[in-house]
Scaffold this motif. Structure first.
Motif, PDB file in Angstrom:
ATOM      1  N   UNK A  38      -2.047   0.153  -3.600  1.00 50.95           N
ATOM      2  CA  UNK A  38      -2.648   0.692  -2.381  1.00 50.95           C
ATOM      3  C   UNK A  38      -3.859   1.561  -2.710  1.00 50.95           C
ATOM      4  N   UNK A  39      -3.701   2.471  -3.671  1.00 53.27           N
ATOM      5  CA  UNK A  39      -4.800   3.365  -4.018  1.00 53.27           C
ATOM      6  C   UNK A  39      -6.008   2.590  -4.522  1.00 53.27           C
ATOM      7  N   UNK A  40      -5.799   1.645  -5.425  1.00 48.76           N
ATOM      8  CA  UNK A  40      -6.920   0.862  -5.956  1.00 48.76           C
ATOM      9  C   UNK A  40      -7.555   0.013  -4.854  1.00 48.76           C
ATOM     10  N   UNK A  81       1.687   1.209  -5.593  1.00 50.87           N
ATOM     11  CA  UNK A  81       2.194   0.443  -6.727  1.00 50.87           C
ATOM     12  C   UNK A  81       1.741  -1.003  -6.590  1.00 50.87           C
ATOM     13  N   UNK A  82       1.366  -1.606  -7.701  1.00 55.08           N
ATOM     14  CA  UNK A  82       1.019  -3.033  -7.660  1.00 55.08           C
ATOM     15  C   UNK A  82       2.284  -3.894  -7.701  1.00 55.08           C
ATOM     16  N   UNK A 125       1.723   6.626  -7.983  1.00 55.55           N
ATOM     17  CA  UNK A 125       1.623   7.853  -7.216  1.00 55.55           C
ATOM     18  C   UNK A 125       1.816   7.558  -5.742  1.00 55.55           C
ATOM     19  N   UNK A 126       1.443   8.529  -4.921  1.00 55.59           N
ATOM     20  CA  UNK A 126       1.559   8.394  -3.474  1.00 55.59           C
ATOM     21  C   UNK A 126       0.196   8.686  -2.856  1.00 55.59           C
ATOM     22  N   UNK A 127      -0.253   7.782  -2.011  1.00 56.78           N
ATOM     23  CA  UNK A 127      -1.495   8.007  -1.288  1.00 56.78           C
ATOM     24  C   UNK A 127      -1.211   8.997  -0.167  1.00 56.78           C
TER      25      UNK A 127
END
Length: 183
Positions: A38-40, A81-82, A125-127
């Motif tokens: 999600x972050x990426x 997480x992917x 991590x957590x967005x």
């Protein structure tokens, strides 16, 4: 600021964005990973100039509290997480966090849920993201690499729980043109 200076800064910003995108994509290619966290994903969208709500990545509650002060309330927490495809299946999305006390409680609930589903070690991590309340629309966008000779496709549809409940998404072959989008 002069027009020439603005143009120079704009070009520098574009170069930085391209370098960031190349770095993200290279990392995934080297790892031979086909899913992006999600972050990426947010970083890629941001570097393409797509407007997003303020966000950041937190690895612990202290970082989440600090980010909350930067992005502002209300917040959404999204596990990044992917390896976790459907965040809602593991309790990985919490919305409507109004203040720091609620952030602490919801963070603990999120971490407990990830432990229960045995995926805590799979997260980067957590967005922590500002929740936009003036719209009720969530969208999902994805890409599919078809392999040699098959081509790539772009997926678009209603996001959140609707993508899984309604299973109503559309696909279009890449590269995209306006005629294809109208369909």
């Amino acid at each position: 600021m002069s027009v020439e200076r603005k143009s120079m800064l704009s070009k520098y910003s574009q170069i930085t964005q391209i370098q960031t995108l190349k770095k993200i994509i290279k990392t995934y290619k080297l790892k031979k990973e086909t899913r992006v966290s999600t972050f990426k994903s947010l970083e890629i969208l941001k570097n393409y100039g797509i407007p997003l709500a303020k966000y950041g990545l937190a690895k612990n509650l202290t970082q989440a509290k600090k980010l909350a002060k930067t992005v502002g309330y209300p917040l959404v927490l999204k596990v990044s997480s992917s390896k976790i495809v459907h965040k809602t299946d593991v309790g990985g999305v919490i919305v409507g966090i109004k203040d720091e006390q609620e952030l602490k409680r919801k963070w603990e609930i999120l971490m407990a849920s990830l432990q229960t589903h045995n995926v805590i070690d799979d997260i980067e991590g957590v967005v922590v993201m500002r929740q936009i309340l003036d719209t009720e629309r969530q969208f999902v966008v994805g890409t599919i690499y078809g392999g040699e000779g098959i081509g790539n496709s772009l997926m678009f549809g209603l996001g959140g729980i609707f993508v899984e409940t309604l299973k109503e998404v559309g696909f279009i072959d890449c590269p995209i043109n306006l005629v294809g989008l109208e369909k």
